[in-house]
Design a protein around this motif. Structure first.
Motif: not given
Length: 359
Positions: A291, A295, A298-299, A308, A312, A343
């Protein structure tokens, strides 16, 4: 035995539950011939002078007595006493792997230098430094125990020595254990030697024992050796036999993943593939690294799967189809779901699959 124990005003010292007045009893009970009594005392000490990684003013005062007990061949559970000594030295070892313990950083923080930001407060840094110094005074005992008849003691003694980069003189004895008949001892000693600056012989990458190859690969992955990288990759993709090493509480595949990342280059594909084959805490440790690579932030809420970036999307696809990472044993693994939520991703496999299907 334990001379001077009552000369310390333990009641004025603190541990996790307040006054440390109960520590002398617990230390004495470690010498009991009764196994249940010893185990009870160990549990109490793990809880009060080392409480979930936190250490206290009573901790360094207990160290000399723990060394005395560990050195006595007539004492039971010496391997556990040695592991307690290692843990009070460094806390959670995952914070120092795979690179090793940064003693210079701790020393600088204790002096109020720039590294203080890492430790948060000078008083905390000074306490940890005092504990490290206290434990270091007994490293000669650990070195002597590398030849103990008890394999558990040999293994735990090597683990203690792993956190003293200022004691490189112990490297030859540690590497001498590479031929130990017990796999866990050999592997632990090899990794320990590398953590204090020892040069692990590349020939160990061709050893007939897979645990020895694993340990040598963890040590040598940073050199970019193709054999080391291939070996570690195989532990993630194919798994390996259980190995009771102390590092990461025996999570050998997670340490393989950390070492692979240190090797440089893009190991994202290897780690993501490995993640889909893992469960429980092994999966959690590898997921943190995957992650972090995919990432950086965070989304954001409301972002569709199709919006995305490709890396991702690959993570989401993998986790929507892999059952293992979401489990610990046969139960749902709440900590994995929490990591997903942090995340910005769905926190259950079913929700992840739904997120994927909505495009």
């Amino acid at each position: 035995m334990l001379d001077g124990l009552d000369d310390i005003d333990w009641a004025k010292l603190s541990h996790a539950y307040g006054s440390a007045g109960d520590v002398p009893r617990q230390l004495r009970e470690l010498a009991s011939p009764d196994e249940e009594t010893r185990h009870g005392a160990l549990g109490e000490l793990f809880a009060n002078i080392y409480h979930q990684g936190t250490r206290y003013k009573a901790t360094p005062k207990a160290v000399p007595f723990l060394w005395e007990l560990a050195a006595d061949p007539g004492i039971g559970d010496r391997d556990a006493i040695l592991r307690l000594l290692a843990l009070v030295t460094v806390g959670f070892d995952e914070q120092h792997l795979p690179g090793g313990f940064d003693l210079d950083e701790l020393r600088d923080a204790a002096r109020g230098g720039e590294a203080l930001a890492v430790y948060g407060s000078r008083s905390w840094a000074k306490l940890l430094y005092s504990i490290h110094r206290a434990v270091s005074k007994g490293t000669h005992i650990a070195a002597g125990l590398l030849s103990d008849a008890d394999a558990g003691v040999r293994c735990s003694a090597a683990y203690v020595l792993a956190w003293f980069p200022d004691r490189p003189g112990h490297v030859p004895a540690l590497l001498g254990l590479a031929s130990d008949p017990v796999d866990a001892v050999a592997a632990t000693a090899i990794v320990a030697a590398s953590l204090i600056g020892g040069e692990v012989p590349p020939a160990l990458l061709d050893d007939e024992r897979r645990p020895v190859r694993w340990a040598a690969s963890v040590a040598l992955a940073g050199t970019g050796d193709a054999r080391a990288i291939a070996e570690l990759t195989s532990w993630l993709s194919e798994g390996g036999e259980p190995l009771d090493v102390p590092f990461l509480e025996g999570n050998v595949r997670a340490l393989a993943a950390l070492a692979l990342e240190r090797a440089g280059g893009d190991v994202f594909d290897v780690l993501l593939d490995g993640l889909t084959r893992l469960t429980g805490t092994e999966a959690l440790t590898v997921a943190y690294r995957v992650l972090a690579m995919a990432f950086p932030e965070p989304v954001a809420a409301g972002v569709a799967f199709g919006a995305l970036p490709e890396r991702q999307r690959r993570v989401v696809r993998a986790l929507a189809h892999a059952r293992g990472p979401w489990l610990i044993g046969t139960s749902s693994f709440g900590n994995f779901g929490i990591l997903m939520r942090e995340t910005g991703l769905p926190r259950t496999r079913e929700e992840m699959a739904g997120y994927l299907s909505r495009g």
